[in-house]
Design a protein around this motif. Structure first.
Motif, PDB file in Angstrom:
ATOM      1  N   LYS A   1       0.841  -1.189   0.000  1.00  0.00           N
ATOM      2  CA  LYS A   1       0.000   0.000   0.000  1.00  0.00           C
ATOM      3  C   LYS A   1       0.882   1.248   0.000  1.00  0.00           C
ATOM      4  O   LYS A   1       1.743   1.399   0.880  1.00  0.00           O
TER       5      LYS A   1
ATOM      6  N   HIS B   1       1.241   5.280   0.308  1.00  0.00           N
ATOM      7  CA  HIS B   1       0.638   6.499   0.825  1.00  0.00           C
ATOM      8  C   HIS B   1       1.487   7.699   0.387  1.00  0.00           C
ATOM      9  O   HIS B   1       2.455   7.546  -0.352  1.00  0.00           O
TER      10      HIS B   1
ATOM     11  N   ARG C   1       4.816   7.434   2.722  1.00  0.00           N
ATOM     12  CA  ARG C   1       5.266   6.130   3.199  1.00  0.00           C
ATOM     13  C   ARG C   1       4.597   5.021   2.390  1.00  0.00           C
ATOM     14  O   ARG C   1       3.619   5.254   1.672  1.00  0.00           O
ATOM     15  N   PHE C   2       5.146   3.840   2.535  1.00  0.00           N
ATOM     16  CA  PHE C   2       4.503   2.662   1.953  1.00  0.00           C
ATOM     17  C   PHE C   2       4.562   1.536   2.980  1.00  0.00           C
ATOM     18  O   PHE C   2       5.434   1.510   3.850  1.00  0.00           O
ATOM     19  N   GLU C   3       3.615   0.636   2.886  1.00  0.00           N
ATOM     20  CA  GLU C   3       3.558  -0.468   3.842  1.00  0.00           C
ATOM     21  C   GLU C   3       3.291  -1.775   3.121  1.00  0.00           C
ATOM     22  O   GLU C   3       2.688  -1.811   2.044  1.00  0.00           O
TER      23      GLU C   3
ATOM     24  N   THR D   1       1.530  -5.346   4.149  1.00  0.00           N
ATOM     25  CA  THR D   1       0.687  -5.926   5.194  1.00  0.00           C
ATOM     26  C   THR D   1       1.013  -7.405   5.400  1.00  0.00           C
ATOM     27  O   THR D   1       1.707  -8.020   4.591  1.00  0.00           O
TER      28      THR D   1
ATOM     29  N   GLY E   1       5.386  -7.992   7.546  1.00  0.00           N
ATOM     30  CA  GLY E   1       5.176  -6.682   6.962  1.00  0.00           C
ATOM     31  C   GLY E   1       5.589  -5.553   7.892  1.00  0.00           C
ATOM     32  O   GLY E   1       5.790  -5.736   9.094  1.00  0.00           O
ATOM     33  N   ASP E   2       5.687  -4.337   7.324  1.00  0.00           N
ATOM     34  CA  ASP E   2       6.100  -3.163   8.096  1.00  0.00           C
ATOM     35  C   ASP E   2       5.812  -1.923   7.256  1.00  0.00           C
ATOM     36  O   ASP E   2       5.266  -2.009   6.154  1.00  0.00           O
ATOM     37  N   GLU E   3       6.189  -0.757   7.783  1.00  0.00           N
ATOM     38  CA  GLU E   3       6.051   0.510   7.069  1.00  0.00           C
ATOM     39  C   GLU E   3       7.429   1.148   6.895  1.00  0.00           C
ATOM     40  O   GLU E   3       8.299   1.014   7.746  1.00  0.00           O
ATOM     41  N   TRP E   4       7.595   1.834   5.756  1.00  0.00           N
ATOM     42  CA  TRP E   4       8.837   2.547   5.481  1.00  0.00           C
ATOM     43  C   TRP E   4       8.503   3.886   4.812  1.00  0.00           C
ATOM     44  O   TRP E   4       7.460   4.016   4.167  1.00  0.00           O
ATOM     45  N   ARG E   5       9.377   4.846   4.944  1.00  0.00           N
ATOM     46  CA  ARG E   5       9.182   6.146   4.295  1.00  0.00           C
ATOM     47  C   ARG E   5       9.591   6.065   2.831  1.00  0.00           C
ATOM     48  O   ARG E   5      10.635   5.494   2.499  1.00  0.00           O
ATOM     49  N   THR E   6       8.797   6.659   1.976  1.00  0.00           N
ATOM     50  CA  THR E   6       9.128   6.632   0.546  1.00  0.00           C
ATOM     51  C   THR E   6      10.389   7.443   0.255  1.00  0.00           C
ATOM     52  O   THR E   6      11.096   7.161  -0.715  1.00  0.00           O
TER      53      THR E   6
END
Length: 243
Positions: free
Chosen positions: A139, A141, A144-146, A148, A152-157
Motif C-alpha cells: 500500500k 501512501h 510512506r509505503f507499507e 501488510t 510486513g512493516d512501514e517505510w518512508r518513501t
C-alpha cells in the motif's frame, strides 16, 4: 527442493530402522517411557501388544512417506505439506489409537493426553499454515509505503534509493528467518549479489519488484503480474527514485 527431499529420506530411514527394531527385534526400550515402567506393566503392555503395534505404526508412517515422496518430482505445489502433514497426522492419530492397548489403570489418561496433543499440534500447524498463506498487500501512501501481513512493516518513501522491476528473481541462497514454501517465500533471506533481503514472493509469478533502501532490501510481487506492475508504478511515482 533437494534439501527437503534429503530430509525426508533421512526421516524415512530413521523411522524404518526404529520401527523394524521395535516390531521385529523387540527393542522396546526405544519407545519413550517404556524402560521406566515396572516389570509387571512391561509384561502387560507386551501382552496387550502395545510395543509391537507402536513399531508397526512407525513402519506404516515410513511406508506412507515413501509412497508420497514422488509428489516432490511432480508439478503438485503442495507436495511438502502433504508429505509432512500425513506424517504428523499418522503419528499423532496413531497415539490416540494405541491408547486402547495401554494398561487398564492408565488407559483413560493416555487417551486424554494423546487427544489433547493431537488437537494442539494439528490445530497449531493448521493455524500457522493459514496465517502463513494469508495474502499481503503493498500500500502506497503520500509519504510512506507499507506491506501488510506476516513480516510486513512501514517505510518512508523518501528512504527509497532504487526501485527496479525484474523479470527474473535472483537466486535465494539462504533462509535466515522466514517461511520457504513451494509456492511462497516470505521473510528474511540471503539473495545472491544482494545480501540480506526481505521477501514477499509468489514463486513463478514474474515480474518482481526490487526496493532498495539504506538499511533494507525488499523483493515483492503478486500472483497477478498486472497488480505487481501497478504496485511498481505507484511506488515509483511517490518515491521519485531512479530505475
Amino acid at each position: 527442493m533437494w534439501g527437503l527431499i534429503i530430509s525426508q529420506l533421512i526421516i524415512i530411514i530413521i523411522f524404518s530402522l526404529i520401527g523394524w527394531a521395535i516390531r521385529y527385534k523387540k527393542a522396546y526400550y526405544l519407545i519413550s517411557g517404556f524402560s521406566s515402567r515396572t516389570e509387571e506393566e512391561k509384561q502387560q503392555l507386551i501382552t496387550n501388544r502395545l510395543p509391537q503395534k507402536t513399531g508397526s505404526l512407525i513402519l506404516i508412517t515410513a511406508v506412507v512417506m515413501v509412497l508420497l515422496l514422488p509428489l516432490s518430482f511432480t508439478s503438485f505445489k503442495y507436495a511438502i505439506e502433504a508429505q509432512f502433514g500425513s506424517m504428523l497426522f499418522l503419528l499423532m492419530g496413531g497415539l490416540i489409537y494405541l491408547s486402547k492397548y495401554e494398561t487398564q489403570s492408565k488407559r483413560k489418561r493416555s487417551y486424554i493426553i494423546s487427544t489433547v496433543l493431537f488437537v494442539a499440534v494439528i490445530g497449531s500447524i493448521i493455524a500457522l499454515t493459514v496465517y502463513t498463506y494469508q495474502g499481503y498487500e503493498l500500500k502506497v501512501h503520500d509519504d510512506r509505503f507499507e506491506i501488510t501481513g506476516m513480516y510486513g512493516d512501514e517505510w518512508r518513501t523518501t528512504d527509497i534509493k532504487r526501485i527496479e522491476l525484474m523479470d527474473i528473481m535472483p537466486e535465494v541462497t539462504l533462509r535466515t528467518n522466514g517461511v520457504g514454501l513451494p509456492t511462497l517465500s516470505k521473510g528474511h533471506f540471503k539473495i545472491k549479489d544482494y545480501g540480506s533481503s526481505l521477501l514477499f514472493i509468489q514463486k513463478g509469478s514474474s515480474p518482481y519488484i526490487y526496493i532498495e533502501m539504506e538499511k533494507r532490501k525488499i523483493f515483492i510481487n503478486d500472483k497477478d503480474p498486472d497488480k505487481t506492475k501497478l504496485w511498481y508504478e505507484e511506488l515509483k511515482e511517490k518515491s521519485g527514485s531512479p530505475l
